[in-house]
Design an enzyme around this catalytic site. Structure first.
Site, PDB file in Angstrom:
ATOM      1  N   HIS A  95       0.855  -1.191   0.000  1.00 26.82           N
ATOM      2  CA  HIS A  95       0.000   0.000   0.000  1.00 26.82           C
ATOM      3  C   HIS A  95       0.889   1.238   0.000  1.00 26.82           C
ATOM      4  O   HIS A  95       1.950   1.244   0.611  1.00 26.82           O
ATOM      5  CB  HIS A  95      -0.919  -0.008   1.230  1.00 26.82           C
ATOM      6  CG  HIS A  95      -1.993   1.024   1.137  1.00 26.82           C
ATOM      7  ND1 HIS A  95      -1.756   2.346   1.437  1.00 26.82           N
ATOM      8  CD2 HIS A  95      -3.281   0.942   0.729  1.00 26.82           C
ATOM      9  CE1 HIS A  95      -2.875   3.027   1.223  1.00 26.82           C
ATOM     10  NE2 HIS A  95      -3.811   2.204   0.794  1.00 26.82           N
ATOM     11  N   GLU A 166      -3.972   2.197  -7.174  1.00 32.49           N
ATOM     12  CA  GLU A 166      -4.379   3.266  -6.270  1.00 32.49           C
ATOM     13  C   GLU A 166      -3.525   4.500  -6.523  1.00 32.49           C
ATOM     14  O   GLU A 166      -2.418   4.615  -5.980  1.00 32.49           O
ATOM     15  CB  GLU A 166      -4.201   2.829  -4.809  1.00 32.49           C
ATOM     16  CG  GLU A 166      -5.032   1.643  -4.399  1.00 32.49           C
ATOM     17  CD  GLU A 166      -5.363   1.672  -2.903  1.00 32.49           C
ATOM     18  OE1 GLU A 166      -6.524   1.454  -2.586  1.00 32.49           O
ATOM     19  OE2 GLU A 166      -4.464   1.943  -2.084  1.00 32.49           O
ATOM     20  N   SER A 210     -10.522   7.090  -3.004  1.00 30.76           N
ATOM     21  CA  SER A 210     -11.776   7.848  -2.907  1.00 30.76           C
ATOM     22  C   SER A 210     -12.926   7.192  -3.666  1.00 30.76           C
ATOM     23  O   SER A 210     -13.804   7.885  -4.181  1.00 30.76           O
ATOM     24  CB  SER A 210     -11.572   9.299  -3.349  1.00 30.76           C
ATOM     25  OG  SER A 210     -10.633   9.944  -2.498  1.00 30.76           O
TER      26      SER A 210
END
Ligand code: 13P
Length: 248
Positions: A95, A166, A210
């Site tokens: 991440h 992402e 988001s």
């Protein structure tokens, strides 16, 4: 057709009381119809609690990280075997918050994916460019470099991973990539996976950043978007349920 995957990433949020309510509310709202696969990535200290709450349900458990090591003197680390003890099916690896705040390199991320696969856990490998990289026109180059390390370390097992795109500038900012922008990068990643594996069509490519109840359907309608990795909206039962329903 491949089932979509909606995975929550709770990050460092929750408490025994809040987790109990959140999961019970999600399970109550889910009823019988879940047209997709569902997972929640919970803080490690809550794995036992969530394992018990999710036993026999349609929701799988994910960890937010996994050690590069198998066992030994690595204070604070959690091994794949330990995660397996708690029924973990997925491990989020690489991440951007771990790359940024914990110095995880492409090679470390690739090794984490390898460790997960080695114990039967599906790694959710995160890739994504920063705003500066996007503005410099380096988006494709950055995500390809990040994914290449994972492909290199994992050989034919690459068909067993989940990849999450992402864009760093979209995480927690309320700025979502447009469905077209996300699809464009997903197509790049799919092409790279196709070159590495004859089973690339079954590799799930998630979008994260988001994603919410209002924009999920249009993102999930893109041909190469096979699901979502959801931060903030995964902490609200109704929003998470709406995103799940958007896969139908
Ligand atoms: P947000 O959905 O809060 O932007 O977070 C996305 C994310 O980082 C999921 O891993």
């Amino acid at each position: 057709m491949m089932k979509k995957l909606i995975a929550g990433n709770w990050k460092m949020n929750g408490s025994l009381a809040a987790n109990d309510k959140l999961l019970k509310d999600i399970l109550a709202g889910l009823g019988q119809q879940a047209s997709c696969q569902i997972a929640v990535g919970v803080p490690a200290v809550y794995l036992a609690q969530c394992q018990a709450l999710l036993a026999g349900t349609k929701i799988d458990l994910a960890s937010q990280d996994i050690s590069t090591h198998e066992v030994g003197a690595y204070t604070g680390e959690i091994s794949g075997a330990m995660l397996m003890d708690f029924g973990v099916r997925y491990a989020i690896v690489g991440h951007s918050e771990r790359r940024q705040y914990h110095g995880e390199t492409d090679e470390v991320v690739a090794l984490k994916a390898q460790r997960a696969l080695g114990c039967g856990i599906t790694p959710i490998v995160c890739v994504g460019e920063t705003l500066a990289e996007r503005e410099a026109g380096q988006t494709d180059e950055v995500v390809k470099r990040q994914l290449a390390a994972v492909i290199h370390a994992n050989g034919h097992c690459i068909s067993e991973v989940v990849v999450a795109y992402e864009p760093v500038w979209a995480i927690g900012t309320g700025k979502t990539a447009t469905p077209e922008m996300a699809q464009q990068v997903h197509a790049v990643l799919r092409a790279q996976l196709k070159a590495a594996s004859e089973h690339a069509d079954r590799i799930k490519l998630l979008y994260g950043g988001s994603m919410n109840a209002a924009n999920a359907a249009s993102l999930l309608a893109q041909p190469d978007i096979d699901g979502g990795l959801i931060g903030g909206a995964a902490l609200k039962a109704q929003d998470f349920l709406t995103i799940i329903a958007a896969t139908a």
